[in-house]
Design an enzyme around this catalytic site. Structure first.
Site, short mmCIF file in Angstrom:
data_model
loop_
_atom_site.label_atom_id
_atom_site.label_comp_id
_atom_site.label_asym_id
_atom_site.label_seq_id
_atom_site.Cartn_x
_atom_site.Cartn_y
_atom_site.Cartn_z
N GLU A 12 0.69 -1.27 -0.24
CA GLU A 12 0.35 -0.22 0.01
C GLU A 12 0.80 1.68 -0.27
OE1 GLU A 12 -4.17 -1.59 2.30
OE2 GLU A 12 -2.18 -1.16 3.19
N ASP A 197 -11.91 -5.70 -2.37
CA ASP A 197 -12.37 -6.42 -3.09
C ASP A 197 -13.65 -6.19 -2.08
OD1 ASP A 197 -12.94 -7.80 0.59
OD2 ASP A 197 -10.62 -7.22 0.45
#
Length: 232
Positions: A12, A197
């Site tokens: 990230e 997701d």
């Protein structure tokens, strides 16, 4: 202006870290902070580690050591809003804990004693983020983001969150802890994350597959937001 940016995982933060000029690395309390300039703007990028404790520890160290004027929490999130798909952006107007329960003493679900029920993001940062979304022509949802020390991967956990927080647009594991620390330090914050997701029984599979997509999208958003905050 100095802008603090927080991501939990290596995946990230790596794209943003590679863009920082004159980069220096500070290691504190198991966290890594990368300081320097992002397109000419002073930034301090924290890799906190996963979960609420790691996020709160890292945010505190970042605020104390680097003194940023604002905090942006970036990275990936599980989508709860029906319109969200992988790569879309979520912007917080508020964050809450989905795994805190002191309701026996009259508190709202998710509220801790001595704290507000939710932590409001800064209006100016929200407006700047939404302006970037329009400029980049990205699909995005603004709303409540909920946090807890669990990866939501099944109907039971998902149903509990939907029951307690029917308006939540996304779920993840750090944002509310970061918001909590920013609230205590009176430092403006906003959460700008990309969907990796949909929080369902297959979320662990799609997370592994699409984390890179989410990281790319969130990096694009944060880089654009930093520019806007620094230069208008």
């Amino acid at each position: 202006m100095k802008i603090g940016i927080i991501g939990a995982m290596e995946e990230e933060v790596t794209l943003l870290r590679d863009k920082i000029d004159n980069r220096q690395t500070i290691t504190l309390g198991g966290c890594e902070i990368y300081t320097g300039q992002l397109n000419g703007t002073e930034v301090a990028l924290l890799k906190s580690g996963i979960g609420k404790v790691a996020a709160a520890l890292g945010a505190t160290l970042l605020l104390e050591h680097c003194k940023p004027d604002v905090i942006i929490n970036t990275g990936s999130a599980g989508g709860l809003a029906s319109t969200l798909k992988v790569g879309d952006i979520v912007v917080s107007d508020e964050t809450r804990y989905h795994d805190a329960d002191v309701t026996a003493f009259g508190y709202e679900y998710g509220q801790l004693p001595g704290c507000p029920a939710g932590f409001k993001a800064d209006d100016k940062l929200i407006a700047a983020a939404e302006s970037c979304i329009r400029e980049l022509n990205l699909n995005a949802v603004r709303g409540l983001i909920v946090s807890g020390d669990a990866f939501i991967n099944g109907s039971v956990g998902l149903a509990k969150i939907r029951h307690n927080f029917p308006d939540a647009v996304a779920v993840e594991m750090e944002a509310t802890a970061i918001a909590h620390v920013c609230h205590n330090f009176n430092v403006p914050f906003v959460v700008v994350r990309a969907i990796s997701d949909v929080a369902d029984q297959q979320s662990h599979l799609s997370f592994d597959e699409f984390l890179a997509v989410a990281a790319k999208q969130s990096t694009l958003m944060v880089e654009t937001l930093v520019q806007k905050l620094a230069h208008g």
